[in-house]
Design an enzyme around this catalytic site. Structure first.
Site, PDB file in Angstrom:
ATOM      1  N   LYS A  61       8.847 -20.486  18.662  1.00 20.19           N
ATOM      2  CA  LYS A  61       9.433 -21.102  17.468  1.00 20.19           C
ATOM      3  C   LYS A  61      10.524 -22.038  17.995  1.00 20.19           C
ATOM      4  O   LYS A  61      11.711 -21.709  18.009  1.00 20.19           O
ATOM      5  CB  LYS A  61       9.970 -20.017  16.530  1.00 20.19           C
ATOM      6  CG  LYS A  61      10.222 -20.526  15.119  1.00 20.19           C
ATOM      7  CD  LYS A  61      10.394 -19.370  14.163  1.00 20.19           C
ATOM      8  CE  LYS A  61      11.005 -19.809  12.839  1.00 20.19           C
ATOM      9  NZ  LYS A  61      10.166 -20.700  12.040  1.00 20.19           N
TER      10      LYS A  61
HETATM   11  N1  PMP Z   1       4.175 -21.483  10.835  1.00 29.04           N
HETATM   12  C1  PMP Z   1       5.303 -22.233  10.846  1.00 29.04           C
HETATM   13  C2  PMP Z   1       5.234 -23.655  11.277  1.00 29.04           C
HETATM   14  C3  PMP Z   1       6.510 -21.659  10.418  1.00 29.04           C
HETATM   15  O1  PMP Z   1       7.635 -22.387  10.403  1.00 29.04           O
HETATM   16  C4  PMP Z   1       6.523 -20.311   9.986  1.00 29.04           C
HETATM   17  C5  PMP Z   1       7.808 -19.698   9.522  1.00 29.04           C
HETATM   18  N2  PMP Z   1       8.531 -19.171  10.607  1.00 29.04           N
HETATM   19  C6  PMP Z   1       5.328 -19.584  10.004  1.00 29.04           C
HETATM   20  C7  PMP Z   1       4.167 -20.204  10.442  1.00 29.04           C
HETATM   21  C8  PMP Z   1       5.284 -18.150   9.550  1.00 29.04           C
HETATM   22  O2  PMP Z   1       5.995 -17.334  10.418  1.00 29.04           O
HETATM   23  P1  PMP Z   1       6.727 -15.990   9.923  1.00 29.04           P
HETATM   24  O3  PMP Z   1       5.770 -15.293   9.046  1.00 29.04           O
HETATM   25  O4  PMP Z   1       7.003 -15.261  11.192  1.00 29.04           O
HETATM   26  O5  PMP Z   1       7.943 -16.419   9.207  1.00 29.04           O
END
Ligand code: PMP
Length: 293
Positions: free
Chosen positions: A160
């Site tokens: 991330k």
């Molecule tokens: N894809 C992207 C591009 C995101 O920003 C997020 C949010 N963090 C997710 C998927 C989903 O991730 P999560 O469920 O861990 O928040």
């Protein structure tokens, strides 16, 4: 509800080991992370004062940092404690939690050899939902973005990391300028990938299909939802989905920490079922129970 400006608020931010006033949590304009996107972050939610899957998020933060070569000068338990303490200090019950680590301002240039690492955590309670509640109920309208998710040897897909988010912000801007709520991003091969800040699922009867997260984030919400629907007796298939197959499904929804479960009303000209009697509406309620239990 009017959202207060993010650069002028009451309360505290945890920054480099200390709780400081929100308005004092600043960095210099010469910041390596700002110029070259050397930063990794998390997005978490606390419900009733407790962060859902706090340790998993911290683990992912450290994994993201490792991938982009940022050495976080704290332990995972220090970050976990700081998050909890900050929520208490802010007197929040339900809130969004944003830890971030970035290369700082002591060294300028693409070389990272001498850069300092900074870590901060901010929390806010005015993202009741990422999308407006009335839009969530009616379902979102998505448009396919011209920007693609890159291959794993082009961008750190598993991290991330701030850098790749420019693809998301450009896609989101493309969608919003045309009056849509969000964009569907395809990947470098042309397969369906995800939304700009959330993963995507499709439903037909007892069958639920979702793309393989081989070039985008395998969201923590995505993993929670996969477990949840399996327990409810649905057949879940992770596979490469072509855009022309989307019209075969009855319903679609997004998953993410901020988006939680958000039904999709349409993607381009393809319409999906939404409303009180749909499966995704039930899933929204089930997820609500899980995160608060
Ligand atoms: N894809 C992207 C591009 C995101 O920003 C997020 C949010 N963090 C997710 C998927 C989903 O991730 P999560 O469920 O861990 O928040």
């Amino acid at each position: 509800m009017e959202i207060a400006p993010f650069d002028n608020r009451e309360g505290f931010i945890w920054m480099n080991g200390e709780f400081i006033k929100w308005n004092d949590a600043k960095c210099h304009v010469i910041t390596q992370g700002l110029h070259y996107a050397s930063a990794v972050f998390e997005g978490e939610r606390a419900y009733k004062g407790k962060i859902f899957k706090s340790e998993e998020h911290t683990k992912r933060l450290f994994r993201s940092a490792e991938i982009v070569g940022i050495k976080i000068p704290y332990s995972q338990s220090q970050i976990n404690e700081a998050k909890d303490e900050l929520i208490k200090k802010m007197n929040f019950e339900d809130c969004y939690v944003r830890p971030i680590a970035w290369r700082g301002s002591q060294q300028m240039g693409i070389s990272t050899a001498k850069s300092d690492i900074n870590v901060a955590i901010a929390v806010w309670n005015d993202w009741a939902s990422y999308f407006k509640i009335e839009d969530r109920k009616a379902g979102l309208r998505l448009i396919t973005s011209p920007w693609k998710r890159p291959s794993p040897d082009t961008a750190p897909c598993e991290a991330k990391a701030s850098g790749p988010y420019v693809i998301c912000t450009m896609s989101k801007e493309f969608a919003e300028e045309k009056g849509y709520h969000d964009a569907l991003m395809l990947d470098y091969r042309g397969y369906v990938a995800e939304g700009t800040g959330a993963n995507i699922f499709f439903i037909k009867g007892k069958e639920i299909h979702t793309p393989i997260p081989d070039c985008f984030l395998n969201g923590i919400t995505r993993q929670t939802v996969i477990e949840m629907v399996k327990e409810q007796g649905f057949n879940i298939t992770e596979r490469h989905i072509k855009p022309e197959e989307i019209s075969n499904f009855d319903e679609a929804f997004l998953t993410g920490t901020a988006a939680e479960i958000t039904p999709i009303q349409s993607i381009d000209d393809i319409k999906f079922n939404t409303g009180d009697n749909t499966q995704n509406f039930k899933f929204m309620q089930d997820y609500h129970e899980i995160v608060r239990s």
